[in-house]
Design a protein around this motif. Structure first.
Motif, short mmCIF file in Angstrom:
data_model
loop_
_atom_site.label_atom_id
_atom_site.label_comp_id
_atom_site.label_asym_id
_atom_site.label_seq_id
_atom_site.Cartn_x
_atom_site.Cartn_y
_atom_site.Cartn_z
N THR A 1 6.54 7.97 1.62
CA THR A 1 5.82 6.70 1.58
C THR A 1 5.64 6.06 2.96
O THR A 1 4.79 5.19 3.12
CB THR A 1 6.51 5.69 0.63
N LEU B 1 2.46 7.57 3.67
CA LEU B 1 1.45 6.94 2.82
C LEU B 1 1.05 5.58 3.38
O LEU B 1 -0.15 5.26 3.44
CB LEU B 1 2.01 6.78 1.40
N MET C 1 -0.24 15.89 0.72
CA MET C 1 0.63 15.21 -0.24
C MET C 1 0.71 16.00 -1.52
O MET C 1 0.21 17.12 -1.61
CB MET C 1 0.11 13.79 -0.50
N VAL D 1 3.48 10.70 -5.37
CA VAL D 1 3.13 9.89 -6.54
C VAL D 1 4.36 9.16 -7.05
O VAL D 1 4.37 7.94 -7.25
CB VAL D 1 2.52 10.75 -7.66
N THR E 1 -0.19 2.40 -2.11
CA THR E 1 -0.24 3.32 -3.24
C THR E 1 -1.34 4.35 -3.02
O THR E 1 -2.23 4.17 -2.19
CB THR E 1 -0.53 2.57 -4.56
N LEU E 2 -1.28 5.41 -3.78
CA LEU E 2 -2.31 6.44 -3.68
C LEU E 2 -3.66 5.93 -4.16
O LEU E 2 -4.70 6.45 -3.77
CB LEU E 2 -1.90 7.68 -4.46
N THR F 1 -5.93 5.11 -1.30
CA THR F 1 -6.43 6.17 -0.43
C THR F 1 -7.77 6.72 -0.92
O THR F 1 -8.24 6.38 -2.01
CB THR F 1 -5.43 7.33 -0.33
N VAL G 1 -5.33 13.59 0.87
CA VAL G 1 -6.03 12.31 0.76
C VAL G 1 -6.30 11.78 2.16
O VAL G 1 -5.67 12.21 3.14
CB VAL G 1 -5.21 11.27 -0.04
N LEU H 1 -5.57 12.25 -9.94
CA LEU H 1 -4.54 11.42 -9.33
C LEU H 1 -4.20 10.22 -10.21
O LEU H 1 -3.02 9.87 -10.37
CB LEU H 1 -5.00 10.93 -7.96
N ASP I 1 -0.56 9.48 -11.83
CA ASP I 1 0.10 8.22 -11.53
C ASP I 1 0.61 7.56 -12.81
O ASP I 1 1.76 7.12 -12.90
CB ASP I 1 -0.87 7.29 -10.81
#
Length: 337
Positions: A89, A92, A108, A113, A124-125, A128, A271, A320, A324
């Motif tokens: 993270t 991230l 990633m 996740v 958070t993803l 992205t 990502v 994704l 999640d």
């Protein structure tokens, strides 16, 4: 983990010359001076961040991908660099902070996740830009060469007698694939996952020394993390988590063939920061698509036992979102989210 919801519960280029910090220098934002991968010229100025330590699965995947794209003249040399911390993270957050930087992308996978929840990441993803899902890889249950456990059922029987005594290590933080795998294995064989003693390491590069040093009873991670040590005779793989046996480990049984009804597959993708231009997004997707279609990449997949799972753009983005949601549900059950 498999892309299908029912199965969810179940790295050689030179390191980048600069060890970039979360606030360090980066390539200029935008596409100025960068050639697109589809105009006959190699794309230039690209960077690929690995959000954990060297030697793990993300690191391997990123460096192999960068090497193939360079040798196939799809791109100019890509700077691959590591920015480990907090289960991925830290990387991230750096990616999200690099808004509009179309030269940067992050390697990633499932681990990031889960870590976004367990590390209570502000980034958070969903923040992205999804670029591409690349591969899937089966997990493996591994012991050091001097372990008393010769097969998976011996290990499971000892584990069931005293789950807290037999520590299991993984190369991801809670919520990542190496954590979810032993939790699902425990549940499948009748152990309360909350009784499992799980030790988190930052990638396979840290997990292997712990396993070889007998700091943990067994390891759970992607099987590719252990191939060199298996060949050297330093570790034994007791079982793999795929539906079918792995050609690279042809004498190793699956969990299912050992009487344990569990199939578990991890995945890895790429990502980019939020707000990048459509041109930059296309450059990355075109480059990775050409890489995916090359014989060199297919040879690497076969060599490393990776299962092709290529998906780009919106298709990867939808995947994704599903992952999640599913990971969040699992972690809530474990009291971790």
């Amino acid at each position: 983990m498999r892309a299908r919801p029912s199965a969810l519960l179940g790295v050689l280029a030179v390191t980048g010359a600069l060890a970039l910090s979360a606030c360090g220098a980066t390539a200029a934002k935008g596409t100025s001076g960068s050639a697109s991968a589809d105009n006959g010229k190699p794309a230039t100025g690209l960077q690929l961040m690995v959000p954990n330590s060297p030697g793990g699965g993300y690191d391997t995947t990123a460096r192999v991908a960068a090497k193939v794209m360079e040798t196939e003249k799809i791109t100019a040399p890509i700077q691959v660099f590591n920015l480990p911390g907090a289960g991925g993270t830290v990387g991230l957050q750096r990616t999200v902070n690099e808004k509009e930087n179309g030269k940067l992308a992050m390697q990633m996978g499932l681990g990031v996740v889960g870590a976004a929840y367990t590390q209570k990441s502000k980034a958070t993803l969903n923040d992205t830009t999804p670029i591409a899902k690349l591969i899937e890889e089966a997990g493996a249950i591994v012991v050091p060469k001097d372990s008393p456990y010769k097969d998976i059922n011996q290990l499971v029987e000892a584990w069931k007698k005293d789950p807290k005594k037999l520590a299991v290590g993984g190369g991801s933080s809670p919520g990542g694939p190496d954590h979810l795998l032993p939790m699902q294995l425990a549940k499948t064989v009748g152990i309360d996952p909350k009784q499992v003693s799980y030790v988190s390491y930052d990638g396979g590069g840290e997990l292997l020394p712990a396993l070889l040093g007998n700091k943990i009873a067994f390891g759970a991670s992607g099987f590719g993390e252990f191939l060199d040590q298996v060949e050297a005779g330093d570790v034994r793989v007791l079982a793999v988590t795929s539906e079918q046996p792995i050609p690279a480990l042809k004498d190793v049984p699956t969990l299912k063939s050992s009487g344990i009804d569990l199939v578990f597959t991890n995945w890895r993708g790429i990502v980019a920061p939020p707000g990048i231009s459509e041109a930059d997004k296309k450059t990355w997707i075109d480059a990775l698509t050409k890489m995916h279609d090359s014989k060199a990449w297919k040879d690497e997949e076969e060599k490393r036992g990776w299962t092709d799972a290529f998906a780009t753009g919106d298709e990867f983005g939808q995947f994704l979102k599903e992952q999640d949601t599913q990971v969040a549900d699992i972690l809530k059950q474990l009291g971790l989210a």
